[in-house]
Design a protein around this motif. Structure first.
Motif, PDB file in Angstrom:
ATOM      1  N   LEU A 288     -37.861  40.638  32.100  1.00 36.96           N
ATOM      2  CA  LEU A 288     -36.701  41.399  31.627  1.00 36.96           C
ATOM      3  C   LEU A 288     -37.042  42.244  30.405  1.00 36.96           C
ATOM      4  O   LEU A 288     -36.546  43.367  30.264  1.00 36.96           O
ATOM      5  N   ALA A 289     -37.875  41.722  29.519  1.00 38.00           N
ATOM      6  CA  ALA A 289     -38.288  42.495  28.340  1.00 38.00           C
ATOM      7  C   ALA A 289     -39.049  43.749  28.764  1.00 38.00           C
ATOM      8  O   ALA A 289     -38.802  44.840  28.234  1.00 38.00           O
ATOM      9  N   VAL A 290     -39.947  43.612  29.711  1.00 36.29           N
ATOM     10  CA  VAL A 290     -40.711  44.773  30.205  1.00 36.29           C
ATOM     11  C   VAL A 290     -39.787  45.769  30.909  1.00 36.29           C
ATOM     12  O   VAL A 290     -39.904  46.990  30.725  1.00 36.29           O
ATOM     13  N   ILE A 291     -38.848  45.258  31.693  1.00 39.36           N
ATOM     14  CA  ILE A 291     -37.895  46.152  32.367  1.00 39.36           C
ATOM     15  C   ILE A 291     -37.092  46.932  31.325  1.00 39.36           C
ATOM     16  O   ILE A 291     -36.864  48.128  31.479  1.00 39.36           O
ATOM     17  N   TRP A 292     -36.695  46.259  30.253  1.00 40.38           N
ATOM     18  CA  TRP A 292     -35.970  46.946  29.185  1.00 40.38           C
ATOM     19  C   TRP A 292     -36.813  48.076  28.599  1.00 40.38           C
ATOM     20  O   TRP A 292     -36.338  49.191  28.403  1.00 40.38           O
ATOM     21  N   LEU A 293     -38.073  47.795  28.312  1.00 39.44           N
ATOM     22  CA  LEU A 293     -38.952  48.817  27.731  1.00 39.44           C
ATOM     23  C   LEU A 293     -39.153  49.982  28.695  1.00 39.44           C
ATOM     24  O   LEU A 293     -39.238  51.142  28.264  1.00 39.44           O
ATOM     25  N   LEU A 294     -39.215  49.697  29.987  1.00 36.55           N
ATOM     26  CA  LEU A 294     -39.333  50.776  30.970  1.00 36.55           C
ATOM     27  C   LEU A 294     -38.049  51.608  31.032  1.00 36.55           C
ATOM     28  O   LEU A 294     -38.108  52.831  31.176  1.00 36.55           O
TER      29      LEU A 294
END
Length: 163
Positions: free
Chosen positions: A14-20
């Motif tokens: 979820l953190a990576v999806i947020w950054l994307l």
């Protein structure tokens, strides 16, 4: 530890999806991504009926690669079909018998089918024995069923169900 970090795999995803989504790697966005990655699973814990167990992580990686490739190729195939002769398309609903028993595996199968251009999951029967799929162009329903079962259902069964 499990109470503080209920889904350790979901949190970084979820953190990576947020950054994307924000298209930024600034310190504030990284911190917010980590916070959201922790908070969403933590506050939605009551909605997760069972603990998700991944039995074969390498198969999951291979499955993910296959899905990305299939999505890419299906985009070109659907574009060719639509730009070619749309009147020659043979859309059809096809009932796919399911060997999957896990709700998470069935859900991922239905979502994978819907993510792939040219197909969409339309209905899961009440007994969870069949998934009805609408396909844009079906020459042979049996070959469509065989392809979905081999490319998607079989790896999902290995990943999420104890054999």
């Amino acid at each position: 530890m499990r109470r503080l970090l209920p889904h350790p795999i979901v949190t970084p995803v979820l953190a990576v999806i947020w950054l994307l989504l924000v298209n930024s790697t600034g310190a504030g966005h990284i911190l917010l991504g980590i916070l959201l990655g922790w908070a969403i699973p933590f506050f939605t814990l009551q909605f997760w009926p069972d603990k998700v167990t991944i039995y074969k992580p390498l198969t999951l990686l291979r499955f993910t690669a296959i899905v990305f490739i299939d999505i890419l190729l299906a985009n070109f195939i659907v574009a060719r079909l639509i730009l070619g002769s749309p009147s020659r398309l043979k859309p059809a609903f096809v009932a796919i018998p399911l060997a999957l028993k896990s709700d998470i595996a069935i859900s991922l199968l239905a979502n994978t089918i819907s993510l792939t251009p040219g197909t969409v999951s339309a209905l899961l029967t009440a007994d969870h024995q069949h998934l009805v799929v609408h396909a844009l162009d079906v020459d042979d329903a049996a070959s469509l069923i065989a392809a979905i079962k081999e490319r998607y259902e079989k790896p999902l069964k290995e990943i999420f169900e104890k054999c």
